[in-house]
Each structure stands twice: as C-alpha cells, then as structure tokens.
Design a protein around this motif. Structure first.
Motif, short mmCIF file in Angstrom:
data_model
loop_
_atom_site.label_atom_id
_atom_site.label_comp_id
_atom_site.label_asym_id
_atom_site.label_seq_id
_atom_site.Cartn_x
_atom_site.Cartn_y
_atom_site.Cartn_z
N ARG A 1 57.53 68.57 52.40
CA ARG A 1 57.88 69.94 52.08
C ARG A 1 58.73 70.00 50.80
O ARG A 1 58.48 70.80 49.91
CB ARG A 1 58.63 70.59 53.25
N PHE A 2 59.73 69.11 50.71
CA PHE A 2 60.56 69.07 49.50
C PHE A 2 59.71 68.71 48.29
O PHE A 2 59.90 69.25 47.20
CB PHE A 2 61.70 68.05 49.64
N LEU A 3 58.76 67.79 48.48
CA LEU A 3 57.90 67.37 47.37
C LEU A 3 57.15 68.59 46.83
O LEU A 3 57.13 68.84 45.62
CB LEU A 3 56.90 66.31 47.89
N GLN A 4 56.61 69.38 47.75
CA GLN A 4 55.87 70.56 47.33
C GLN A 4 56.77 71.61 46.68
O GLN A 4 56.48 72.11 45.59
CB GLN A 4 55.14 71.15 48.53
N GLN A 5 57.89 71.90 47.35
CA GLN A 5 58.81 72.91 46.81
C GLN A 5 59.34 72.51 45.44
O GLN A 5 59.40 73.33 44.52
CB GLN A 5 60.01 73.10 47.75
N ALA A 6 59.72 71.25 45.30
CA ALA A 6 60.31 70.77 44.04
C ALA A 6 59.29 70.87 42.91
O ALA A 6 59.61 71.33 41.81
CB ALA A 6 60.80 69.34 44.19
N ILE A 7 58.07 70.46 43.17
CA ILE A 7 57.03 70.50 42.12
C ILE A 7 56.73 71.94 41.74
O ILE A 7 56.67 72.28 40.55
CB ILE A 7 55.75 69.76 42.58
N ASP A 8 56.57 72.81 42.75
CA ASP A 8 56.26 74.21 42.44
C ASP A 8 57.37 74.86 41.62
O ASP A 8 57.10 75.59 40.66
CB ASP A 8 56.02 75.00 43.74
N TYR A 9 58.62 74.58 41.99
CA TYR A 9 59.73 75.15 41.24
C TYR A 9 59.70 74.64 39.80
O TYR A 9 59.83 75.41 38.84
CB TYR A 9 61.07 74.80 41.89
N LEU B 1 49.65 70.70 45.66
CA LEU B 1 48.78 70.39 46.80
C LEU B 1 48.21 68.97 46.66
O LEU B 1 48.26 68.17 47.60
CB LEU B 1 47.62 71.40 46.92
N GLU B 2 47.68 68.66 45.48
CA GLU B 2 47.13 67.32 45.28
C GLU B 2 48.19 66.25 45.43
O GLU B 2 47.95 65.19 46.01
CB GLU B 2 46.45 67.22 43.91
N MET C 1 49.01 83.59 28.87
CA MET C 1 48.84 82.18 28.50
C MET C 1 48.45 81.37 29.75
O MET C 1 49.04 81.51 30.79
CB MET C 1 50.15 81.64 27.94
N GLU C 2 47.42 80.53 29.58
CA GLU C 2 46.96 79.74 30.71
C GLU C 2 47.54 78.32 30.65
O GLU C 2 47.41 77.65 29.63
CB GLU C 2 45.42 79.66 30.68
N TRP C 3 48.15 77.90 31.70
CA TRP C 3 48.78 76.58 31.74
C TRP C 3 48.12 75.69 32.77
O TRP C 3 47.61 76.17 33.77
CB TRP C 3 50.26 76.72 32.09
N GLU C 4 48.16 74.39 32.52
CA GLU C 4 47.75 73.47 33.57
C GLU C 4 48.83 72.40 33.77
O GLU C 4 49.61 72.11 32.88
CB GLU C 4 46.38 72.86 33.30
N THR C 5 48.84 71.89 35.00
CA THR C 5 49.90 70.98 35.42
C THR C 5 49.40 69.55 35.47
O THR C 5 48.25 69.31 35.84
CB THR C 5 50.36 71.38 36.85
N VAL C 6 50.25 68.61 35.10
CA VAL C 6 49.93 67.18 35.21
C VAL C 6 51.06 66.50 36.00
O VAL C 6 52.23 66.69 35.69
CB VAL C 6 49.79 66.54 33.82
N ILE C 7 50.66 65.75 37.01
CA ILE C 7 51.67 65.10 37.87
C ILE C 7 51.32 63.62 38.08
O ILE C 7 50.17 63.27 38.31
CB ILE C 7 51.74 65.78 39.26
N GLY C 8 52.32 62.77 37.97
CA GLY C 8 52.18 61.36 38.36
C GLY C 8 53.30 61.04 39.34
O GLY C 8 54.42 61.53 39.18
N LEU C 9 52.99 60.26 40.38
CA LEU C 9 54.01 59.96 41.39
C LEU C 9 54.40 58.49 41.39
O LEU C 9 53.56 57.61 41.17
CB LEU C 9 53.51 60.33 42.79
#
Ligand code: ADP
Ligand code: MG
Length: 422
Positions: A220-228, A163-164, A1-9
């Motif tokens: 770093r936390f921003l990246q780790q938290a989002i990836d998790y 990353l974005e 299954m292919e997923w895509e991510t959506v993020i708003g800050l």
C-alpha cells in the motif's frame, strides 16, 4: 500536457539463513539487543569474514528461478560510509560483478501481461539498527541485525505505473517465499523496496530525472508513495521547475514524500574489492544441484491448473499465491476420489478462494493453520459431487468443520442435512 511514468525498483530481500552472511552469529530476531552480534559483526580489529555458503545457495536459487545468469566468479566489495549502526565503517556488498545478472519476472497487471527485466541481484550484509524510542536525548544501537544476509534485486526502468510496480513487488514477494529464500515478513522489514520514479513527456526517448523513494515496506505504501511522487513531479515540471535527482522518504501519515538528500550531497562510497574475501567462485555442479531441487514455480503451476482443470486464470493465480496454498489445494484434490477431477478442482478452488480464504482472513490465520483440513474439504466436495448436499447445506457443514468438527458424514447425520434428491 501528456506525461508518462518510468519506474525501476530495488528490493532488499532478507535471506532466511540460520547464521549471518560473514559470521556464525544467529539471525534469530527478538533476542536482547547486541546479544547476537559477535566479534565479526561488531568489527573488532583483526577479525575476518567467512562467507556463509547457504546465502550463496539462496542467491543461486533466485537466479535460476528468474532465468538469470549465475556468474561463475563474482566479487565482494566494500561500500564505505559512516553511520553509528555500521561499526566497520563499510558495508560488504557486491559492486562490479554481482552473483546474479539479468533474468526477468512476468506477471499480470490489470488486463495486461507484463515482463520486467532484472538488472542484477547481489549479496550484501545488513547494518544494525538505531533505536530512538526508549531513549531520551540519545540513541541506542542494536547490532543484532548487523551482518544479516540480504539479496538486493534491481530491475531495469521497465514499469510504467504504480499498478505495475505493485504487481511486480507482489510477484517477487510470492516467488522468494515460494523458493524458500525469504520469509517475506514485511513488517519486520525482511522484504523492502526502494522505488525510482521519473516522468517524461509522452514520446520522449530519453528518461526524465528520477527521484528514489527509500524503504517502502508495504504494498500500500509502495503504491501511495509512487502515486504521490508522480503527481508531484508532473506539477513541478508543469510549473517550469526542473526535477533534481534526489533520495526521498515517504511519510505514511501525511502521504507525501520528503527530501532526504540530493545528488550533490550523495555519498561517495569509494567502492573497492574487499581484500579480506576471495572472489566467490561457483561451479556448474553446484548450480545443477540447486536446479534439480527447485520446486515447480508459481507460473507453471498456475498454467498447469488452468490447462488440466479448466480453472480461470484468477482462480489459478490465487491458488499459487503461496506455496502452502497450492499444497493445500493439491492435497485436497489428491483426497478427492471422483472421476471428474476438473469438477472437483473447480469446487476446491471455489471453496478455497471463497469461504476458506474469508475465514483465514477474518481470523488472521495462515493456510497451514486452517481449522479445516484438506481431507475434510475433499470429503465435503465428495458429498456435493454425489448430490448429498446442496451448496447451501454444504455451507452449514463447512461452518461446522471450521468450528473443529472433522467428519463430514457425521455432521450431515447429526444435523439431518441430507438433501432429499428425489
Ligand atoms: P543507483 O546505483 O544510483 O541506485 P542505478 O542506475 O543502479 O542507480 O539505478 C537504480 C534503479 O533506478 C534501477 O532500478 C533503475 O532501473 C532505476 N532507474 C534508473 N534511471 C531511472 C529513471 N530515469 N527513471 C526511473 N527509474 C530509473
Ligand atoms: Mg539506488
């Protein structure tokens, strides 16, 4: 299954004013608990808030720097909730009409150029702090931070990867320091992000259900938290469990996100216009005045460095990572009395992004604390251009400058470093 991510800050930027947003109390940190909380900040009966003009000026400054609309009339609202660090029982914020609306931020994310649309930026006051460490069986309340001005900057759900999101946050961080509205100190919490994350099947047109990760105060936390969070949501969905809208906290020690509250127990803030504050009106003349005082922005400076001096995008972008770095670069160039400015600029960029950046990093110094001055660096560059020094010898001279010597020619003389060119 292919997923895509959506993020708003959503980013809380502490505005660097001397006094608080609705009182005259100092915003200086490090004072005795509660020594900088006045009657307005601790919400004694009968007190009235008075808006700090400088906080508004800084919000306007941000709006202009992001090509946003500055609303001529905006409204302060009461956001009602109970918490021990909020003695009024409500936070003064902006709800329906914020001071700044729209605008965008453009930046590089990997190989791509990305533009993120900004929804709004609104003014609000910070709350106090609950202290748990020095107390046994109870909590301390320090209201020194209560009433500190914040600008909350909200994006559209335009980012598609951690990353974005991180590059957006870095660009915003650079910008707010550049235009002088925030000191950018993330350890102190003066620049903190909430990340709203959802996933959906590739090609779906509706957004997935989001979860909001609160208070991330490092890239770093921003990246780790989002990836998790992305992986957690995908795993849930693939196992047939729907995502429930929620607010979560990131735990840097375990690297996971934990449920704080779901939508069912979300606050009903009962927003309404604050009857103690008039609508905020901003006239065109004030906006124009601030517009003319805006510095050249990092983006346009970087393009100018690339066009006028032939610097690579990476080199130019490093030089505009902070206003002081760009100022150091320009001061170095202005002292370089050479015909080929592009050559001098390339050398200056190489030294600054190379040895100088490494030294600052090693000794944990800011560029304005650099032991090598722009004058000395330009003198060094001059001796490379006129071939007195090879790059190897130049490194030795640089090391002497770093140790506190100031005259490049005296170092060359004393060490007998002159390159025999013929
Ligand atoms: P709230 O006021 O509850 O925080 P908003 O609708 O103002 O909610 O959105 C807050 C942030 O969440 C914005 O940055 C927005 O872009 C982002 N957002 C909204 N929906 C989603 C979604 N489905 N996935 C990811 N981010 C979202
Ligand atoms: Mg939110």
């Amino acid at each position: 299954m292919e997923w895509e991510t959506v993020i708003g800050l959503e980013t809380h930027v502490q505005l660097s004013t001397n006094s608080k947003i609705f009182s005259g109390a100092s915003t200086e940190v490090g004072a005795m608990p509660n020594s900088q909380a006045c009657a307005v900040d601790i919400a004694l009966p009968g007190v009235l808030p008075v808006l700090n003009k400088e906080a508004v000026a800084k919000a306007i400054c941000f709006g202009l720097a992001t090509n946003a609309t500055i609303n001529k009339k905006s409204i302060f609202a009461r956001k009602n909730y109970f918490y021990p660090d909020l003695p009024k029982g409500y936070q003064i914020s902006q709800f329906e009409i914020p001071v700044v609306e729209g605008g965008s931020l453009t930046f590089k994310a990997g190989e791509n150029t990305k533009t993120v649309r900004l929804t709004r930026a609104h003014l609000e006051e910070d709350a106090g702090k609950s202290l748990h460490e020095d107390f046994i069986g109870m909590s301390g309340i320090d209201l020194n931070r209560a009433g500190t001005p914040l600008l909350e900057i909200v994006t559209e759900p335009d980012m598609a990867s951690s990353l974005e999101a991180v590059e957006y946050a870095r660009t915003l961080h650079t910008l707010v320091r550049w235009i002088g509205i925030c000191d950018g100190n993330m350890q102190e919490g003066n620049f903190r992000c909430d990340a709203n994350v959802s996933v959906r099947r590739k090609g779906d047109s509706t957004l997935g259900t989001r979860r909001e990760i609160k208070n991330l105060n490092s890239f770093r936390f921003l990246q780790q938290a989002i990836d998790y969070e992305i992986q957690w949501q995908i795993d849930e969905l693939e196992e047939g469990r729907p995502i429930v809208q929620a607010t979560v906290l990131f735990d840097p020690d375990s690297g996971d996100t934990r449920l704080m509250r779901t939508k069912e127990d979300a606050h009903d803030y009962r927003y309404f216009p604050d009857p103690d504050l008039l609508p905020l009106s901003i006239d065109e003349a004030w906006i124009d005045n601030i517009r003319t005082s805006l510095p050249e922005l990092p983006d346009s400076k970087s393009s100018r460095y690339q066009e006028s001096y032939g610097l690579s995008a990476d080199d130019a972008n490093s030089l505009v990572s902070h206003a002081n770095t760009a100022a150091f670069f320009e001061a170095t160039l202005s002292h370089c009395d050479v015909s080929d400015k592009a050559q001098a600029a390339k050398l200056a960029a190489n030294w600054m992004n190379g040895e100088l950046a490494a030294g600052l990093n090693r000794e944990q110094l800011e560029v304005n604390q650099c032991p090598v001055t722009p004058e000395s660096l330009s003198a060094l560059i001059l001796r490379i251009v006129d071939k007195t020094l090879s790059s190897k010898l130049a490194k030795q001279v640089f090391d002497e400058l770093w140790k506190g010597q100031t005259s490049v020619d005296a170092i060359i003389e004393a060490k007998g470093l002159k390159q025999i060119s013929d």
